[in-house]
Design an enzyme around this catalytic site. Structure first.
Site, PDB file in Angstrom:
ATOM      1  N   LYS A 121       0.833  -1.210   0.000  1.00  8.86           N
ATOM      2  CA  LYS A 121       0.000   0.000   0.000  1.00  8.86           C
ATOM      3  C   LYS A 121       0.862   1.253   0.000  1.00  8.86           C
ATOM      4  CE  LYS A 121      -1.795   2.688   3.136  1.00  8.86           C
ATOM      5  NZ  LYS A 121      -2.380   3.199   4.367  1.00  8.86           N
ATOM      6  N   ASP A 139      -6.601   1.301   1.335  1.00 10.58           N
ATOM      7  CA  ASP A 139      -6.568   1.419   2.789  1.00 10.58           C
ATOM      8  C   ASP A 139      -7.939   1.045   3.339  1.00 10.58           C
ATOM      9  OD1 ASP A 139      -8.202   3.548   2.225  1.00 10.58           O
ATOM     10  OD2 ASP A 139      -6.995   5.051   3.261  1.00 10.58           O
TER      11      ASP A 139
END
Length: 216
Positions: A121, A139
């Site tokens: 991420k 997220d």
């Protein structure tokens, strides 16, 4: 679940509401942005922006942070979560940047994820926001919205969410769509159904989902 075309239509609605959504972390260089993203794990961008000015004033570059002691960084970031681990990551990451990448933040995901404190991420956020390389960071906001809008299965993991969204959307929309979903998650609490059930995009996606179930 929704088709590619339905997902694209949903994003047209989301992007219309959040056309200027973009990064909210403040940094003066790619290195500082990388540090800010590492610090943002399990805390808010607002909290990160409150600690980074003092941190970057003292340690503005990889060499300066690489020479720092963990105990010197901890007091500067102690107001954010997991600061013990994050301080260790920052020093180790800075050292690896200096030894392996000539003090420069690499622009490839396979290199970024070798850095301490950097997962998929974080790498995607850095690629998108520092280098404008198409990537879709997932997220908690992105996952929850994607699940609720029937883009993915209710229990889809972050890898499945990323795969589905990048499959449905053209690369040119990945970065702005990521930021739009984050903005949407900050404005509306997708954990509270009463707050979102009347949103046009939620109603549209629910209708498409019902229609898809009937067809199948």
């Amino acid at each position: 679940m929704l088709s590619d075309q339905q997902i694209r239509q949903a994003f047209q609605m989301i992007l219309a509401e959040f056309p200027t959504a973009g990064p909210s972390l403040k940094a003066a260089s790619n290195f500082q942005y990388l540090v800010a993203v590492i610090l943002s794990a399990q805390t808010t961008d607002k909290a990160v922006n409150q600690v980074t000015p003092q941190l970057f004033q003292k340690y503005p570059t990889p060499p300066t942070m690489a020479r720092a002691k963990v105990a010197e960084i901890e007091p500067l970031i102690k107001t954010i979560g997991l600061y013990h681990n994050k301080a260790r990551y920052l020093v180790a990451c800075s050292q690896k940047l200096c030894t392996d990448f000539a003090g420069e933040v690499p622009a490839e995901k396979k290199s970024l994820v070798t850095l301490p404190g950097v997962g998929g991420k974080t790498a995607n956020v850095v690629l998108a926001d520092c280098f404008n390389i198409p990537a879709f960071a997932v997220d908690t906001h992105v996952s929850k919205i994607a699940q609720r809008l029937h883009f993915v299965a209710p229990k889809a993991n972050v890898t499945q969410v990323e795969r589905r969204l990048t499959q449905a959307l053209p690369e040119s929309l990945w970065i702005k769509s990521h930021h739009a979903l984050i903005a949407m998650g900050r404005k509306y609490n997708f954990h509270k159904e009463k707050q979102i059930s009347n949103l046009p995009v939620v109603q549209a996606c629910d209708n498409w989902e019902r229609s898809n179930l009937v067809k199948n």
